[in-house]
Write an enzyme that holds these catalytic residues in place. Structure first.
Site, PDB file in Angstrom:
ATOM      1  N   HIS A 112      -1.365  99.095  66.423  1.00 34.20           N
ATOM      2  CA  HIS A 112      -0.014  98.966  66.962  1.00 34.20           C
ATOM      3  C   HIS A 112       1.049  99.363  65.941  1.00 34.20           C
ATOM      4  O   HIS A 112       2.157  98.864  65.948  1.00 34.20           O
ATOM      5  CB  HIS A 112       0.228  97.561  67.497  1.00 34.20           C
ATOM      6  CG  HIS A 112       1.390  97.475  68.450  1.00 34.20           C
ATOM      7  ND1 HIS A 112       1.638  98.414  69.414  1.00 34.20           N
ATOM      8  CD2 HIS A 112       2.378  96.561  68.583  1.00 34.20           C
ATOM      9  CE1 HIS A 112       2.718  98.082  70.089  1.00 34.20           C
ATOM     10  NE2 HIS A 112       3.195  96.972  69.594  1.00 34.20           N
ATOM     11  N   ARG A 154       2.835  99.250  76.612  1.00 28.83           N
ATOM     12  CA  ARG A 154       2.505  97.829  76.717  1.00 28.83           C
ATOM     13  C   ARG A 154       1.041  97.705  77.114  1.00 28.83           C
ATOM     14  O   ARG A 154       0.560  98.427  77.978  1.00 28.83           O
ATOM     15  CB  ARG A 154       3.370  97.130  77.778  1.00 28.83           C
ATOM     16  CG  ARG A 154       4.834  97.084  77.438  1.00 28.83           C
ATOM     17  CD  ARG A 154       5.080  96.036  76.353  1.00 28.83           C
ATOM     18  NE  ARG A 154       6.458  96.002  75.933  1.00 28.83           N
ATOM     19  CZ  ARG A 154       6.901  96.456  74.769  1.00 28.83           C
ATOM     20  NH1 ARG A 154       6.072  97.015  73.916  1.00 28.83           N
ATOM     21  NH2 ARG A 154       8.161  96.375  74.448  1.00 28.83           N
ATOM     22  N   GLU A 177      -2.751  90.632  71.288  1.00 30.22           N
ATOM     23  CA  GLU A 177      -2.887  91.047  69.889  1.00 30.22           C
ATOM     24  C   GLU A 177      -2.730  89.839  68.993  1.00 30.22           C
ATOM     25  O   GLU A 177      -1.792  89.075  69.179  1.00 30.22           O
ATOM     26  CB  GLU A 177      -1.864  92.122  69.564  1.00 30.22           C
ATOM     27  CG  GLU A 177      -2.154  93.400  70.325  1.00 30.22           C
ATOM     28  CD  GLU A 177      -1.177  94.522  69.994  1.00 30.22           C
ATOM     29  OE1 GLU A 177      -0.370  94.361  69.065  1.00 30.22           O
ATOM     30  OE2 GLU A 177      -1.231  95.545  70.661  1.00 30.22           O
ATOM     31  N   ASP A 207      -2.595 102.204  71.389  1.00 30.45           N
ATOM     32  CA  ASP A 207      -1.863 101.674  70.249  1.00 30.45           C
ATOM     33  C   ASP A 207      -1.468 100.226  70.499  1.00 30.45           C
ATOM     34  O   ASP A 207      -0.880  99.583  69.646  1.00 30.45           O
ATOM     35  CB  ASP A 207      -0.612 102.518  69.982  1.00 30.45           C
ATOM     36  CG  ASP A 207       0.130 102.068  68.741  1.00 30.45           C
ATOM     37  OD1 ASP A 207      -0.528 101.904  67.695  1.00 30.45           O
ATOM     38  OD2 ASP A 207       1.351 101.865  68.806  1.00 30.45           O
TER      39      ASP A 207
END
Length: 89
Positions: A53, A5, A34, A29
Site C-alpha cells: 500500500h 480501495r 490491512e 496495492d
C-alpha cells in the site's frame, strides 16, 4: 489492478478466478483489511502481486507531491487560483 480501495474487490472470487486461470493475473496495492490476515485468499493466489500500500511512494512521486504543495501555497499567498475544479462562471 486495484490501487483504490480493497473492498472494491471480492478477494475470494478474485483468488478463485486466478487459481482457476479465468483471470491471468492481478496487482493489488490495497486489500480489504490491512495488515491482511494470514487466511486472506489472495495472499497465496496464483499470479497475484501485492504491494504494501505504498506503491505510489516512489522518490519521484514524493518529490512531485512536495513541489505541487509548494506551488499551491505560493498561489494561495498571492491570491491566485490553482488546480480549480469548479470554475466561477
Amino acid at each position: 489492478i486495484n490501487t483504490a480501495r480493497g473492498a472494491l474487490i471480492n478477494e475470494k472470487d478474485l483468488a478463485d478466478a486466478l487459481n482457476s486461470g479465468r483471470i491471468a493475473g492481478a496487482a493489488l496495492d490495497v486489500l480489504s483489511t490491512e495488515p491482511p490476515s494470514a487466511d486472506n485468499p489472495v495472499i497465496n493466489a496464483a499470479n497475484c502481486i501485492i504491494t504494501p500500500h505504498i506503491a505510489w511512494a516512489t522518490k519521484e512521486a514524493r518529490t512531485r507531491l512536495l513541489n505541487e504543495s509548494i506551488k499551491n501555497i505560493e498561489a494561495f499567498l498571492k491570491g491566485e487560483e490553482r488546480n480549480v475544479v469548479n470554475l466561477k462562471i
